[in-house]
Scaffold this active site. Structure first.
Site, PDB file in Angstrom:
ATOM      1  N   TYR A  76      -0.335 -21.925  29.500  1.00 23.75           N
ATOM      2  CA  TYR A  76      -0.842 -21.532  28.189  1.00 23.75           C
ATOM      3  C   TYR A  76      -0.572 -22.628  27.163  1.00 23.75           C
ATOM      4  CZ  TYR A  76       3.851 -20.659  26.345  1.00 23.75           C
ATOM      5  OH  TYR A  76       5.138 -20.825  25.913  1.00 23.75           O
ATOM      6  N   CYS A  77      -1.279 -22.534  26.037  1.00 24.31           N
ATOM      7  CA  CYS A  77      -1.085 -23.476  24.931  1.00 24.31           C
ATOM      8  C   CYS A  77      -1.313 -22.712  23.628  1.00 24.31           C
ATOM      9  CB  CYS A  77      -2.030 -24.673  25.062  1.00 24.31           C
ATOM     10  SG  CYS A  77      -3.787 -24.235  25.047  1.00 24.31           S
ATOM     11  N   ASN A  78      -1.903 -23.349  22.632  1.00 23.00           N
ATOM     12  CA  ASN A  78      -2.185 -22.652  21.370  1.00 23.00           C
ATOM     13  C   ASN A  78      -3.476 -21.842  21.434  1.00 23.00           C
ATOM     14  OD1 ASN A  78       0.072 -23.488  19.812  1.00 23.00           O
ATOM     15  ND2 ASN A  78      -0.861 -25.501  19.502  1.00 23.00           N
TER      16      ASN A  78
END
Length: 267
Positions: free
Chosen positions: A128-130
């Site tokens: 995941y990231c932003n």
């Protein structure tokens, strides 16, 4: 009489010639059949190989996973053991707040660190990231390197996660850094006494007073927590971080999963 004998000999010679031709034809037919069988076998093997490859590629398709599903995973002490969660943002973004039990492997260096999660190639890996963009790229990298169960998680700017500020590491890193850290061992006293790192202190993660008693004055001290499976130690790590300590790390791999060489903590 001589003419009749010559005729008989000629007929016999013709018979032998025809037999030889017949045998030669039979041999050629056998060779042709064998070659055909071998070719058919090779084609069948190639087809099977293509089917296997296609099945593997289909199995390795990146799937999307929503924030509420990730939230349920990290809140379940048993279920979280079935997933490796990887934050592919920068170290600064990770330190500011990340999903519980997530390790940090920034997208721009993830290819160089895949060996660190090699043991998860056939297990569930969530990246995941932003926003989901960088993690989508990371997911493709994992799949192209043989990871078979990869999920692209909903980004931290799209879902309200309970973010943590203490970091997470794995067993190898704990053993590498134990001698230079304050190791907070959250296992039961009997197990601590049976074996522990030389730099370790024993605490009860459910009793903050036992943790307060061992905390150093320097808030930048490297502190690593560990236990049986990463759950009790995470509680201790979160409490220590809440007290203003800035270099706190929880080890995800507990003593139930890894046979530790406690001598690595000797100075």
């Amino acid at each position: 009489m001589k003419k009749r004998s010559f005729a008989i000999i000629a007929l016999a010679a013709m018979g032998l010639s025809l037999t030889a031709c017949g045998n030669s034809g039979s041999a050629a037919k056998t060779e042709t059949t064998a070659a055909g069988t071998e070719m058919a076998g090779e084609k069948a093997a190639e087809a099977k190989s293509e089917e296997t490859t296609a099945a593997a590629e289909a199995k390795a398709e990146v799937k999307e996973i929503k924030g509420d599903a990730i939230k349920k995973i990290v809140e379940d002490k048993k279920e979280k053991e079935n997933y490796m969660i990887v934050d592919v943002r920068s170290p600064e973004e990770y330190a500011a707040g990340h999903i519980n039990f997530a390790i940090n492997m920034p997208l721009d260096t993830i290819k160089d660190h895949l060996s660190e999660i090699e043991d998860w190639k056939d297990k569930n890996v969530i990246v995941y990231c932003n926003s989901g963009k960088k993690s989508g790229e990371a997911a493709d990298i994992l799949v192209s390197n043989g990871f078979t169960k990869v999920y692209n998680g909903e980004g931290v700017k799209k879902f309200s996660y309970d973010l943590k500020t203490f970091g997470n590491i794995r067993a190898k890193e704990l053993m590498e850094k134990a001698k230079d850290a304050l190791v907070v061992d959250a296992r039961e006293a009997k197990d601590f006494e049976a074996g522990h790192f030389a730099t370790a202190v024993n605490v009860n993660s459910e009793d903050p007073a036992t943790i307060d008693a061992i905390l150093p004055d320097d808030k930048n001290t490297l502190i690593i927590t560990h236990c049986y499976s990463g759950n009790r130690s995470a509680v201790a790590a979160e409490y220590i971080a809440s007290k203003g300590y800035t270099n706190v790390w929880n080890c995800l791999d507990g003593t139930k999963e890894v046979e530790y060489d406690f001598s690595k903590g000797d100075k």
